[in-house]
Structures are given as structure tokens and as C-alpha cells.
Design a protein around this motif. Sequence first.
Motif, PDB file in Angstrom:
ATOM      1  N   LEU A  94       0.864  -4.392  -8.308  1.00 49.30           N
ATOM      2  CA  LEU A  94       0.716  -4.321  -6.863  1.00 49.30           C
ATOM      3  C   LEU A  94      -0.710  -4.691  -6.441  1.00 49.30           C
ATOM      4  N   ASP A  95      -1.677  -4.235  -7.215  1.00 47.97           N
ATOM      5  CA  ASP A  95      -3.076  -4.564  -6.930  1.00 47.97           C
ATOM      6  C   ASP A  95      -3.296  -6.077  -7.016  1.00 47.97           C
ATOM      7  N   ALA A  96      -2.716  -6.712  -8.015  1.00 49.92           N
ATOM      8  CA  ALA A  96      -2.831  -8.167  -8.138  1.00 49.92           C
ATOM      9  C   ALA A  96      -2.174  -8.852  -6.935  1.00 49.92           C
ATOM     10  N   ASP A  97      -1.031  -8.344  -6.504  1.00 51.81           N
ATOM     11  CA  ASP A  97      -0.370  -8.906  -5.321  1.00 51.81           C
ATOM     12  C   ASP A  97      -1.262  -8.773  -4.090  1.00 51.81           C
ATOM     13  N   LEU A  98      -1.907  -7.618  -3.941  1.00 50.46           N
ATOM     14  CA  LEU A  98      -2.796  -7.403  -2.792  1.00 50.46           C
ATOM     15  C   LEU A  98      -3.969  -8.383  -2.812  1.00 50.46           C
ATOM     16  N   LYS A  99      -4.495  -8.651  -3.994  1.00 51.34           N
ATOM     17  CA  LYS A  99      -5.577  -9.639  -4.102  1.00 51.34           C
ATOM     18  C   LYS A  99      -5.077 -11.018  -3.700  1.00 51.34           C
ATOM     19  N   TRP A 100      -3.837 -11.345  -4.102  1.00 47.70           N
ATOM     20  CA  TRP A 100      -3.263 -12.634  -3.708  1.00 47.70           C
ATOM     21  C   TRP A 100      -3.093 -12.688  -2.196  1.00 47.70           C
ATOM     22  N   ILE A 101      -2.609 -11.599  -1.602  1.00 48.72           N
ATOM     23  CA  ILE A 101      -2.424 -11.560  -0.142  1.00 48.72           C
ATOM     24  C   ILE A 101      -3.760 -11.799   0.557  1.00 48.72           C
ATOM     25  N   ASP A 102      -4.814 -11.140   0.085  1.00 49.62           N
ATOM     26  CA  ASP A 102      -6.141 -11.339   0.677  1.00 49.62           C
ATOM     27  C   ASP A 102      -6.599 -12.788   0.519  1.00 49.62           C
ATOM     28  N   GLY A 103      -6.404 -13.355  -0.663  1.00 50.30           N
ATOM     29  CA  GLY A 103      -6.788 -14.744  -0.896  1.00 50.30           C
ATOM     30  C   GLY A 103      -5.988 -15.709  -0.042  1.00 50.30           C
ATOM     31  N   LEU A 155       0.826  -1.211   0.000  1.00 52.75           N
ATOM     32  CA  LEU A 155       0.000   0.000   0.000  1.00 52.75           C
ATOM     33  C   LEU A 155       0.860   1.261   0.000  1.00 52.75           C
ATOM     34  N   ALA A 156       1.978   1.229   0.719  1.00 46.29           N
ATOM     35  CA  ALA A 156       2.894   2.381   0.720  1.00 46.29           C
ATOM     36  C   ALA A 156       3.484   2.584  -0.678  1.00 46.29           C
ATOM     37  N   ARG A 157       3.846   1.494  -1.325  1.00 44.37           N
ATOM     38  CA  ARG A 157       4.386   1.601  -2.687  1.00 44.37           C
ATOM     39  C   ARG A 157       3.328   2.126  -3.657  1.00 44.37           C
ATOM     40  N   MET A 158       2.091   1.707  -3.476  1.00 48.33           N
ATOM     41  CA  MET A 158       1.009   2.207  -4.332  1.00 48.33           C
ATOM     42  C   MET A 158       0.822   3.715  -4.132  1.00 48.33           C
ATOM     43  N   ARG A 159       0.952   4.189  -2.897  1.00 46.46           N
ATOM     44  CA  ARG A 159       0.855   5.643  -2.662  1.00 46.46           C
ATOM     45  C   ARG A 159       1.976   6.369  -3.406  1.00 46.46           C
ATOM     46  N   ASP A 160       3.181   5.809  -3.371  1.00 41.29           N
ATOM     47  CA  ASP A 160       4.300   6.407  -4.106  1.00 41.29           C
ATOM     48  C   ASP A 160       4.008   6.449  -5.601  1.00 41.29           C
ATOM     49  N   MET A 161       3.451   5.372  -6.126  1.00 38.95           N
ATOM     50  CA  MET A 161       3.143   5.309  -7.558  1.00 38.95           C
ATOM     51  C   MET A 161       2.023   6.290  -7.931  1.00 38.95           C
TER      52      MET A 161
END
Length: 186
Positions: free
Chosen positions: A152-161, A124-130
Motif C-alpha cells: 500500500l505504501d508503494a501504491d501511495l508513492k506511485w499515486i504521489d508521483g 490510507l483507510a486500508r493502511m489503518r485497518d492493517m
Amino acid sequence: MSVSRTLLGLLETKAQHGYTLRRRYDGWFGTSRPLKSAQVYATLQRLGRDGLIELAGVTSGEGPDRRMYAITDAGVTELERWLDEPEVPDVSATRRVLFAKMVIAMSSGRSAVQLLDRQRQAHLARMRDMRALRQRGDLLAQLDADFEMYHLDADLKWIDGAQARLDRLAALLGESGAPSSDGWRP
């Protein structure tokens, strides 16, 4: 990223000095990882050895002579081959490492929930930078930021899954200490 093929692409429009190639590469592609001069010249040497570029002239001035490089017909053919060939989708090193960390943490009795939560915060911090880069950057920076944000969004979905499956994974790991019977290997 293929530095050699990218340099061929930069040379296709006109012959250039190594310094100019490095500057153009860094301006377009090197925002997170600029090229070192030694890498540029070693790559140019290999491209020349392979017949993909040739020496187009030498300019004298203050300091050492500056070599001008040009793409050859074989270089254009190689560049076209590279451009026509789709990139093979690959799981990034970050995801492979994250998966390994999660399994190792769980198999050793550590908290995978905490590991995934920390990773989520880093993403999420990296997404804010982007997002900030996308707002203040030029079009190339915006496209680059979009690419990274989508991944990063795809990674976040994987983390949630993954987090949703931690109980089942813990049970599987707890049975044998290592995954085995249903597709897992020790």
C-alpha cells in the motif's frame, strides 16, 4: 496464491482430511478470502489425478465417510520446485486498473486529481485497518499485515508521483487524444 501448492505444503507433514486442510488453510492464509469446501475437494481431486497426492485411508463415522489424503514423492518434488522458484514480481490488478482509470479520466476530460485523491483516501483507510490488525493479531496476521502495508505504501508513492506528472500527461493526451509518439500507444 497457488491453492494446490499450498495444500501440498500442508499435507507434507502428515496425512489429513479435506476438512482439516480447509480449516488450516483458512486459519493461516484465508483471512481475506477463505476457501470454499468445493474448491478444496476439486483441488484435491486434481492433485490426485496428477499423482501428487494419494488416498491414505477412509474414516467412517456419523455422516459421510471422510477421506484421508497424503502427499506422494512426486508431490514432494513439486512442492520443492514451487518453494525454490521465486515469485515473479507482478503489478497488482489494483495498480493496472488505477492506471487505466487515470488515463481514461484524463482523456475524457474528467479530473484525475479527484480520482487519485479518492484512491489515496481508500489506501490510507486500508493502511489503518492493517495497523489495527498488526496490533491485535498473532504473528502470522502481523506478517500478513506488514506485507500488505508495504505494498500500500508503494501504491501511495506511485499515486504521489502520478499526481506530480498530471500536467505533462494532460498535455500529452491533449495533443492526440491518445498517447503515441513517446512510448504511448492508442
